[in-house]
Design a protein around this motif. Sequence first.
Motif, PDB file in Angstrom:
ATOM      1  N   HIS B  40      -2.938  -0.126  10.294  1.00 38.90           N
ATOM      2  CA  HIS B  40      -1.828   0.140   9.480  1.00 38.90           C
ATOM      3  C   HIS B  40      -0.969  -0.850   9.539  1.00 38.90           C
ATOM      4  O   HIS B  40      -0.843  -1.577  10.298  1.00 38.90           O
ATOM      5  CB  HIS B  40      -1.235   1.322  10.163  1.00 38.90           C
ATOM      6  N   GLY B  41      -0.575  -1.135   8.095  1.00 33.35           N
ATOM      7  CA  GLY B  41       0.387  -2.199   7.728  1.00 33.35           C
ATOM      8  C   GLY B  41       1.735  -1.782   7.143  1.00 33.35           C
ATOM      9  O   GLY B  41       2.355  -2.386   7.051  1.00 33.35           O
ATOM     10  N   CYS B  42       1.804  -0.359   6.633  1.00 29.81           N
ATOM     11  CA  CYS B  42       2.776   0.050   6.211  1.00 29.81           C
ATOM     12  C   CYS B  42       3.165   1.552   6.450  1.00 29.81           C
ATOM     13  O   CYS B  42       4.170   2.000   6.340  1.00 29.81           O
ATOM     14  CB  CYS B  42       2.841  -0.222   4.788  1.00 29.81           C
ATOM     15  N   GLU B  43       2.200   2.208   6.285  1.00 30.18           N
ATOM     16  CA  GLU B  43       2.077   3.742   6.363  1.00 30.18           C
ATOM     17  C   GLU B  43       2.858   4.344   5.220  1.00 30.18           C
ATOM     18  O   GLU B  43       3.655   5.334   5.228  1.00 30.18           O
ATOM     19  CB  GLU B  43       2.706   4.220   7.751  1.00 30.18           C
ATOM     20  N   GLU B  46       0.939   1.123   0.804  1.00 30.57           N
ATOM     21  CA  GLU B  46       1.025  -0.083   0.035  1.00 30.57           C
ATOM     22  C   GLU B  46       0.118  -1.187   0.412  1.00 30.57           C
ATOM     23  O   GLU B  46      -0.121  -1.977  -0.396  1.00 30.57           O
ATOM     24  CB  GLU B  46       2.256  -0.454   0.408  1.00 30.57           C
ATOM     25  N   CYS B  47      -0.769  -0.970   1.400  1.00 33.77           N
ATOM     26  CA  CYS B  47      -1.210  -2.123   1.982  1.00 33.77           C
ATOM     27  C   CYS B  47      -2.684  -1.985   1.953  1.00 33.77           C
ATOM     28  O   CYS B  47      -3.602  -2.994   1.976  1.00 33.77           O
ATOM     29  CB  CYS B  47      -0.951  -2.468   3.323  1.00 33.77           C
ATOM     30  N   GLY B  48      -3.230  -0.929   2.048  1.00 33.75           N
ATOM     31  CA  GLY B  48      -4.760  -0.565   1.960  1.00 33.75           C
ATOM     32  C   GLY B  48      -5.343  -0.689   3.525  1.00 33.75           C
ATOM     33  O   GLY B  48      -6.684  -0.419   3.679  1.00 33.75           O
ATOM     34  N   ALA B  49      -4.654  -1.082   4.646  1.00 29.31           N
ATOM     35  CA  ALA B  49      -5.322  -1.402   5.772  1.00 29.31           C
ATOM     36  C   ALA B  49      -5.788  -0.202   6.549  1.00 29.31           C
ATOM     37  O   ALA B  49      -6.753  -0.204   7.273  1.00 29.31           O
ATOM     38  CB  ALA B  49      -4.204  -2.000   6.827  1.00 29.31           C
ATOM     39  N   CYS B  50      -5.281   1.032   6.043  1.00 28.74           N
ATOM     40  CA  CYS B  50      -6.002   2.447   6.699  1.00 28.74           C
ATOM     41  C   CYS B  50      -6.927   2.900   6.014  1.00 28.74           C
ATOM     42  O   CYS B  50      -7.181   4.065   6.144  1.00 28.74           O
ATOM     43  CB  CYS B  50      -4.498   3.228   6.666  1.00 28.74           C
ATOM     44  N   THR B  51      -7.522   2.210   4.940  1.00 29.14           N
ATOM     45  CA  THR B  51      -8.672   2.996   4.380  1.00 29.14           C
ATOM     46  C   THR B  51      -9.903   3.402   5.015  1.00 29.14           C
ATOM     47  O   THR B  51     -10.079   2.895   5.826  1.00 29.14           O
ATOM     48  CB  THR B  51      -9.108   1.891   3.117  1.00 29.14           C
ATOM     49  N   TRP B  59      -9.928   6.368   0.870  1.00 29.48           N
ATOM     50  CA  TRP B  59      -8.724   7.097   0.643  1.00 29.48           C
ATOM     51  C   TRP B  59      -7.730   6.334   1.809  1.00 29.48           C
ATOM     52  O   TRP B  59      -8.220   5.714   2.954  1.00 29.48           O
ATOM     53  CB  TRP B  59      -8.905   8.605   1.179  1.00 29.48           C
ATOM     54  N   LEU B  60      -6.488   6.414   1.448  1.00 26.93           N
ATOM     55  CA  LEU B  60      -5.690   5.795   2.387  1.00 26.93           C
ATOM     56  C   LEU B  60      -5.299   6.915   3.294  1.00 26.93           C
ATOM     57  O   LEU B  60      -4.731   7.872   3.199  1.00 26.93           O
ATOM     58  CB  LEU B  60      -4.221   5.355   1.643  1.00 26.93           C
ATOM     59  N   ALA B  61      -5.558   6.573   4.601  1.00 29.29           N
ATOM     60  CA  ALA B  61      -5.456   7.714   5.851  1.00 29.29           C
ATOM     61  C   ALA B  61      -4.063   8.025   5.999  1.00 29.29           C
ATOM     62  O   ALA B  61      -3.676   9.130   6.432  1.00 29.29           O
ATOM     63  CB  ALA B  61      -6.205   7.051   7.046  1.00 29.29           C
TER      64      ALA B  61
HETATM   65  S1  FES Z   1      -1.075   2.015   6.014  1.00 29.80           S
HETATM   66 FE1  FES Z   1      -0.625   0.727   4.408  1.00 29.80          FE
HETATM   67  S2  FES Z   1      -1.542   1.793   2.971  1.00 29.80           S
HETATM   68 FE2  FES Z   1      -1.860   3.045   4.778  1.00 29.80          FE
END
Ligand code: FES
Lengths: 801, 173
Positions: B40-43, B46-51, B59-61
């Motif tokens: 996660h980079g933002c929750e 916004e960042c896509g790290a959680c895809t 999907w964005l988890a």
């Molecule tokens: S944690 Fe950044 S988009 Fe989900």
Amino acid sequence: MTVDPSRTDDLAVVGTRRPKIDAMARLTGEARYADDLSMPGMLVGRQLRSIHAHARIRSVDTSRAEALPGVVAVITGRDVPIAYGVLPVSQDENALAVDRVRYVGEPVAAVAAVDEETAEQALRLVSVDYEPLPAVLSIEDALDPSGVLIHGEGQGANVHKAVALEFGDVDAGFAAADLVREDVFSFAGNTHAPLEQPATLAALGGDGRLTVWSATQAPHYLHRALARVLELPSSRIRVVAPPVGGGFGAKTDILPHEVAAAKLAMVTGRPVKITLTREEVFHSHRGRHPVQMWVRTGFTSDGRITAMHFRSLLDGGAYGSFGVASTYYTGALQTTTYRIPAYRFEGLRVFTTKPPCGPKRGHGTPQPRFAVERHLDRAAEELGLDPVELRLRNAVEPFSRTVNHLRITSCGMRACIEEVVSASGYHGKKGHLPRGRGVGFAVSAYLSGAGLPIYWNDMPQSEVHIKVDRGGGVTVFSGATDIGQGSTSTLATIVAEILGLQPEDLAMVTADTDLTPVDLGSYSSRVTFMAGNAAIDAASKLARLVAEGAAQRLGVPPEELVFRGGQVAVRGDPRKSLSWAQAVRAASARGALMTSGVYWAPEMAGPYRGSGVGISPAYSYSAAVVEVATDPETGEVSVEEVWIAHDIGRAINPVLVQGQVEGSVYMAVGEALMEEQSFRRQGVHRGPSLLDYKLPTTLETPKIHTILIEEPDPEGPFGAKEAGQGPLLPVIPAVAAAVEDALGVVVHEVPITPDRLLRALRAGHRGKAPVIGPASVPSFEFGEPERVQPPVGSPAEVAVP
Amino acid sequence: MSRRLLVLRVNGLAREAAVDEHHTLLEVLREDLHLTGTKHGCELGECGACTVLVDGEPWLACLTLAVDVEGCEITTVEGLAAPGRPDPLQSAFAELGAAQCGYCSPGMLVSARALLDANPSPTRDEVRHALAGNLCRCTGYEAILDAVLLAADRDGSARAAAHVAGGGDRGDR
Ligand code: FES
Ligand code: FES
């Protein structure tokens, strides 16, 4: 057997393109970053942050929060009253504010609770009685003598650091000049935004020892600060840096949450983890300083620099952080690219009530590099010279001394310039592309490691240990932190080269103060050069031990053995050989196989205060050409292509070097066009999120052509120099130059946002000068500079014509 | 806050967890199922790290409630490789240095997997667009785009020739 670390021919693994040894761990979800760690009984820590840019804290009432079920502890500034700072001269920060807050978002209290929801709820139950004080948000405000003091009481100018130095006779240089030019520049502050939000897990063991796992670039400095603030002997603290999810400088300073998590673990006796939210990362900051600059340079009619006077004013934010070093850095490296026979530098850093600025990729040098490169472009216009030619005429010589006592060794600057200019077709494009398109060019230099540690000591800057087990397994111990740059892999490659093994054969133990010897940290582009040399030292000693055992077995002198392909063989007679494992067994019969290697930078500091900043055992050089397409209707700029040549000395692994170069170019494009850490009137961050803080996606990132120049450095490991920071530097001024070429505006400020560009274009339409940039810089009385005698052999000795 | 016993199909296995109904798929994966590969980079989306992949779609988890994907097939980075046999994307990312810190990689990889499953031979521009929601702060994206194209190439040749092609040069550089 002898190992020649400067050996650059006949290399087996150094210089080959290969995956990082930990690549798969980072690609399968196996690598565990700080926030991935958890422990039984672990509590969640959160911090309450100031809502004021500047206020006195009358009282903090934690009783309601403490009474909330599930809350285990609440701490405030009183629980961590000892101030700290990464630099010995700036011990001015508390993990939790004691009696005053100095920026919106400054931590005031911290809670540990059974889960995140409870911790969040507890924060809302802490009441802080603030007495607001005036916010100080600009350099001008900070310098107002009737304004409020941010550190200390009463009124006055908020000067954190002021320096004035003069090397050689600047007045004489200007007097001898045919052209003297002055320009002013502004560089906005921006932030690192590593994708990983910093996280820290702390736990107290049954033996009373504290372990702190933290997403840090510099475990050693964190270790020292924790010992100070927690009043524990450092032998009772273990700091471990797990794989780090990007740093760029953001994780070099000691961050308040690292101290708070450790203190909460001590208070509760339970493991506590604090992970910053993305919004908190913007408050934590320590990023690029906003800097205003004024530069005056004298030139002969044929374009040779006769003298330079450079002035920088840094908006430091609330605390010292690395700021004293940042201030010196804004003046230090101008002379590493150009022969400047006389140089005066005046630098000022002020406190303001905003999140503290610190080191970001290029630390203190992208701003002056932007100014100097743009200033040279202006001078080239006035002198009627080609901008490339102007650089070449002033290019610094390899193996020379600068007027401010920097030792230049290898220097691939000319090669970098020639390569990018020809690869990009710069001369065919400049001034010849259709309106709206343009090209720009710039050069730069950067350190391969700061020549001195952050606190004065005479110990090695890096140590590496190697241990071999009887079966032949090699374990390398290094304090260096892999933040994604690939330091672990680079060190493995260096050791493998010397031992004739493959990097993948080695076990790497890194960044753990209990297990690994000190390396000062992953900052100032120092690891490949410094830890790399320590690794060569350790591996060479180990090779000697193994050779002695093998030599006895093979009946030849150890000097005749070579290590290659997993064999220890007699030079010229590969049939006479032992496998690595056999050789290790033979050597183990003679004693333990464990060695230590060290690296000390040579003594380089000049005879003046501040001369410790800027010195480095080697400088990397870069040159860039940037091509942009602009839309004069919308003010949008798109960087289409970047050609960048980087003088790396020797690429230990070209894949990783190329990655550092491309990542630097990307970050530079963000800084040139869109990234800005900006604040509203009351000191509130304008957009502490990844949507509002614009950064380039795949769609805004240009095609990048990387050219590596390999002119081995005599002191670098296998000739290597740095790659992680230098390539960012020339790109920002080159983007600005390209926008000028495209639209005929003058760009003396970044970022070049659409609104700034449109304003300049509109001014042009109204017949005014189309300029993006300041009209002046704030005034400050620096007083008489400290006059420093230039070193023997510096450009000062060459008579000005 | 109410809790619910949930059965999620993750990486081909049925996983049971008692979860808070308001918890996101990201929280449940990382905290309840200990699948910390997803980052996660933002929750905040916004960042896509959680895809992650939900029935093959990225999907964005962090924006997905776990209770909403019960019964769906969820794939995380841990599910990309068969034991000892990395996904061609993972190999290509490793070879070309497309993971520096690797923090964006779990999200990048699954987004790229979804792209290649839907479009086995994308153009560079199609890759660029498919990954525009995944931020990377380290690489400058070049190596990532190259790696996806290389994996697509190898997928293609594997299909065509029924063997995996070698070579490690960077895509169309
Ligand atoms: S944690 Fe950044 S988009 Fe989900
Ligand atoms: S590799 Fe670090 S964020 Fe992409």
